[in-house]
Design an enzyme around this catalytic site. Structure first.
Site, PDB file in Angstrom:
ATOM      1  N   ASP A 273       0.833  -1.211   0.000  1.00 36.32           N
ATOM      2  CA  ASP A 273       0.000   0.000   0.000  1.00 36.32           C
ATOM      3  C   ASP A 273       0.864   1.256   0.000  1.00 36.32           C
ATOM      4  O   ASP A 273       2.015   1.230   0.430  1.00 36.32           O
ATOM      5  CB  ASP A 273      -0.915  -0.034   1.239  1.00 36.32           C
TER       6      ASP A 273
ATOM      7  N   ARG B  86       0.295   7.701  -2.360  1.00 35.87           N
ATOM      8  CA  ARG B  86       0.879   8.697  -1.452  1.00 35.87           C
ATOM      9  C   ARG B  86       2.347   8.961  -1.790  1.00 35.87           C
ATOM     10  O   ARG B  86       2.820  10.086  -1.723  1.00 35.87           O
ATOM     11  CB  ARG B  86       0.730   8.231   0.010  1.00 35.87           C
ATOM     12  N   TRP B  87       3.050   7.905  -2.154  1.00 38.25           N
ATOM     13  CA  TRP B  87       4.456   8.069  -2.565  1.00 38.25           C
ATOM     14  C   TRP B  87       4.536   9.037  -3.742  1.00 38.25           C
ATOM     15  O   TRP B  87       5.360   9.948  -3.761  1.00 38.25           O
ATOM     16  CB  TRP B  87       5.030   6.702  -2.964  1.00 38.25           C
TER      17      TRP B  87
ATOM     18  N   HIS C  29       2.698   3.430  -8.827  1.00 41.21           N
ATOM     19  CA  HIS C  29       2.533   1.998  -9.152  1.00 41.21           C
ATOM     20  C   HIS C  29       3.767   1.481  -9.907  1.00 41.21           C
ATOM     21  O   HIS C  29       4.239   0.373  -9.665  1.00 41.21           O
ATOM     22  CB  HIS C  29       1.270   1.776  -9.992  1.00 41.21           C
TER      23      HIS C  29
ATOM     24  N   ASP D 134     -12.196  -4.658  -4.734  1.00 41.78           N
ATOM     25  CA  ASP D 134     -12.731  -3.306  -4.536  1.00 41.78           C
ATOM     26  C   ASP D 134     -11.944  -2.247  -5.312  1.00 41.78           C
ATOM     27  O   ASP D 134     -12.415  -1.113  -5.451  1.00 41.78           O
ATOM     28  CB  ASP D 134     -12.753  -2.962  -3.041  1.00 41.78           C
TER      29      ASP D 134
ATOM     30  N   TRP E 262     -11.619  -2.110  -8.340  1.00 40.56           N
ATOM     31  CA  TRP E 262     -12.345  -1.768  -9.591  1.00 40.56           C
ATOM     32  C   TRP E 262     -13.068  -0.434  -9.442  1.00 40.56           C
ATOM     33  O   TRP E 262     -13.503   0.151 -10.428  1.00 40.56           O
ATOM     34  CB  TRP E 262     -13.371  -2.850  -9.947  1.00 40.56           C
TER      35      TRP E 262
ATOM     36  N   LEU F 255      10.842 -20.508  -4.593  1.00 41.11           N
ATOM     37  CA  LEU F 255       9.897 -19.574  -3.983  1.00 41.11           C
ATOM     38  C   LEU F 255       8.549 -19.700  -4.670  1.00 41.11           C
ATOM     39  O   LEU F 255       8.464 -19.723  -5.899  1.00 41.11           O
ATOM     40  CB  LEU F 255      10.411 -18.128  -4.141  1.00 41.11           C
TER      41      LEU F 255
ATOM     42  N   LEU G 207      -7.221  -4.739   7.115  1.00 40.54           N
ATOM     43  CA  LEU G 207      -6.961  -5.885   6.249  1.00 40.54           C
ATOM     44  C   LEU G 207      -7.506  -5.702   4.835  1.00 40.54           C
ATOM     45  O   LEU G 207      -7.093  -6.410   3.915  1.00 40.54           O
ATOM     46  CB  LEU G 207      -7.526  -7.166   6.873  1.00 40.54           C
TER      47      LEU G 207
ATOM     48  N   GLU H  16       1.032 -13.394  12.479  1.00 46.21           N
ATOM     49  CA  GLU H  16       1.605 -12.219  13.146  1.00 46.21           C
ATOM     50  C   GLU H  16       1.468 -11.008  12.214  1.00 46.21           C
ATOM     51  O   GLU H  16       1.741 -11.111  11.015  1.00 46.21           O
ATOM     52  CB  GLU H  16       3.094 -12.455  13.451  1.00 46.21           C
TER      53      GLU H  16
HETATM   54  C1  IPE Z   1      -5.581  -2.804  -0.452  1.00 44.17           C
HETATM   55  O1  IPE Z   1      -5.204  -1.473  -0.526  1.00 44.17           O
HETATM   56  C2  IPE Z   1      -5.441  -3.464  -1.786  1.00 44.17           C
HETATM   57  C3  IPE Z   1      -4.077  -3.604  -2.288  1.00 44.17           C
HETATM   58  C4  IPE Z   1      -2.983  -3.254  -1.677  1.00 44.17           C
HETATM   59  C5  IPE Z   1      -3.965  -4.233  -3.565  1.00 44.17           C
HETATM   60  P1  IPE Z   1      -6.266  -0.301  -0.738  1.00 44.17           P
HETATM   61  O2  IPE Z   1      -5.476   0.955  -0.774  1.00 44.17           O
HETATM   62  O3  IPE Z   1      -7.131  -0.592  -1.888  1.00 44.17           O
HETATM   63  O4  IPE Z   1      -7.143  -0.406   0.591  1.00 44.17           O
HETATM   64  P2  IPE Z   1      -8.003   0.679   1.362  1.00 44.17           P
HETATM   65  O5  IPE Z   1      -8.988   1.242   0.376  1.00 44.17           O
HETATM   66  O6  IPE Z   1      -7.055   1.726   1.848  1.00 44.17           O
HETATM   67  O7  IPE Z   1      -8.628  -0.089   2.495  1.00 44.17           O
HETATM   68  C1  IPE Z   2      -1.415   0.324  -3.434  1.00 42.05           C
HETATM   69  O1  IPE Z   2      -1.242   1.695  -3.409  1.00 42.05           O
HETATM   70  C2  IPE Z   2      -1.616  -0.224  -4.824  1.00 42.05           C
HETATM   71  C3  IPE Z   2      -2.975  -0.726  -5.077  1.00 42.05           C
HETATM   72  C4  IPE Z   2      -3.947  -0.747  -4.210  1.00 42.05           C
HETATM   73  C5  IPE Z   2      -3.225  -1.271  -6.385  1.00 42.05           C
HETATM   74  P1  IPE Z   2      -2.471   2.697  -3.423  1.00 42.05           P
HETATM   75  O2  IPE Z   2      -2.787   3.022  -4.850  1.00 42.05           O
HETATM   76  O3  IPE Z   2      -3.599   2.179  -2.627  1.00 42.05           O
HETATM   77  O4  IPE Z   2      -1.821   3.967  -2.736  1.00 42.05           O
HETATM   78  P2  IPE Z   2      -2.500   4.947  -1.681  1.00 42.05           P
HETATM   79  O5  IPE Z   2      -3.058   4.095  -0.576  1.00 42.05           O
HETATM   80  O6  IPE Z   2      -3.553   5.701  -2.416  1.00 42.05           O
HETATM   81  O7  IPE Z   2      -1.379   5.819  -1.217  1.00 42.05           O
HETATM   82 MG    MG Z   3      -4.105   2.327  -0.667  1.00 40.66          MG
END
Ligand code: IPE
Ligand code: IPE
Ligand code: MG
Length: 250
Positions: free
Chosen positions: A11, A15-16, A28, A58, A60, A122, A185, A197
């Site tokens: 995740d 933001r990065w 990404h 989600d 999508w 792996l 989660l 954990e």
């Molecule tokens: C969870 O991250 C899905 C993936 C890392 C692929 P999200 O960024 O979609 O989750 P929420 O919306 O913050 O819960």
């Molecule tokens: C995780 O990074 C990648 C996917 C969920 C596909 P995010 O795109 O959710 O990045 P944030 O949470 O908006 O920073």
């Molecule tokens: Mg995210």
């Protein structure tokens, strides 16, 4: 099967990118480098199975341009990493729904699955169009059909059958890492994580690399896993003392 199962909720790509005044997709793109780093580092660090949450069902809900770029990146990853994965004995498989993955990305993904099928170093599992609740529902339907066909008695249905139907026999993760500071989660492996954990990392996914994984594993190795039992010290109490205590209460 020896070695750890580590699962990662990757995740913080958006933001990065935002903190660097770049568009989200650049986050990404940078995240793919972290995937490569972690996949290279994992076997040396005792990881035998690595499950990466790449796209949730989600996700999508995101704008079509972002979704399109994510699947384009998946296709590129599969095409570019194929030889290295094969050379390093990595077996790549996808978990989640396949019927909504864009055709060219699915073709690339299944081609890598096929060529790397013999990998034994792996087990790399990419969770794509994945939802834990959907996985549990699908498993429940599978078992319900077996009951309806008379192959399984309702009374013989235990959490073992459900576990096999949900996981396909893959052992549960020992450690779950979520990057970018969020502590939830997000519909990931809800059944499997019962005794996993949890480790929350503040670095975003594009910042995450070998040293972060090392740090998380060092933290994991200092933990005492109990699975509901008493700690090792308490277990040395003689049975007679237990009987006495229980008698005193009753
Ligand atoms: C969870 O991250 C899905 C993936 C890392 C692929 P999200 O960024 O979609 O989750 P929420 O919306 O913050 O819960
Ligand atoms: C995780 O990074 C990648 C996917 C969920 C596909 P995010 O795109 O959710 O990045 P944030 O949470 O908006 O920073
Ligand atoms: Mg995210």
């Amino acid at each position: 099967m020896n070695g750890l199962h580590v699962a990662i909720i990757m995740d913080g790509n958006g933001r990065w990118a935002r903190s660097r005044r770049k568009p989200r997709w650049r986050g990404h793109l940078a995240g793919v480098d972290s995937v490569r780093d972690v996949v290279r580092a994992a076997p040396d660090l005792g990881v035998r199975t690595l499950t990466l949450y790449a796209f949730s069902s989600d996700n999508w809900k995101r704008p079509p341009t972002e979704v399109g770029r994510l699947f384009w990146l998946l296709r590129e990853y599969c095409a570019r990493e194929r030889d290295e994965l094969l050379a390093n004995g990595v077996r790549l498989t996808a978990i989640g729904r396949r019927d909504r993955i864009p055709a060219s990305a699915l073709r690339a993904l299944e081609a890598v699955e096929q060529v790397t099928a013999g990998g034994t170093t792996l087990d790399l599992r990419l969770a794509i169009d994945y939802s834990a609740r959907a996985a549990i529902t699908t498993a429940t339907k599978t078992l319900a059909r077996r009951v309806a066909r008379g192959e399984l008695r309702v009374d013989a249905l235990t959490d073992r059958e459900l576990n096999d139907a949900i996981t396909g026999g893959v052992p549960a993760p020992d450690l779950l890492i979520r990057t970018a500071g969020e502590r939830r989660l997000s519909d990931f492996m809800l059944w499997e994580l019962a005794y996993t954990e949890l480790y929350f990392e503040t670095a975003t996914w594009p910042e995450f690399g070998r040293s972060h994984l090392e740090h998380a594993l060092a933290d994991f190795r200092r933990r005492e896993r109990r699975f509901g039992a008493a700690g090792p010290k308490e277990q040395t109490v003689p049975a007679s003392a237990v009987a006495e205590a229980v008698g005193a209460v009753g």
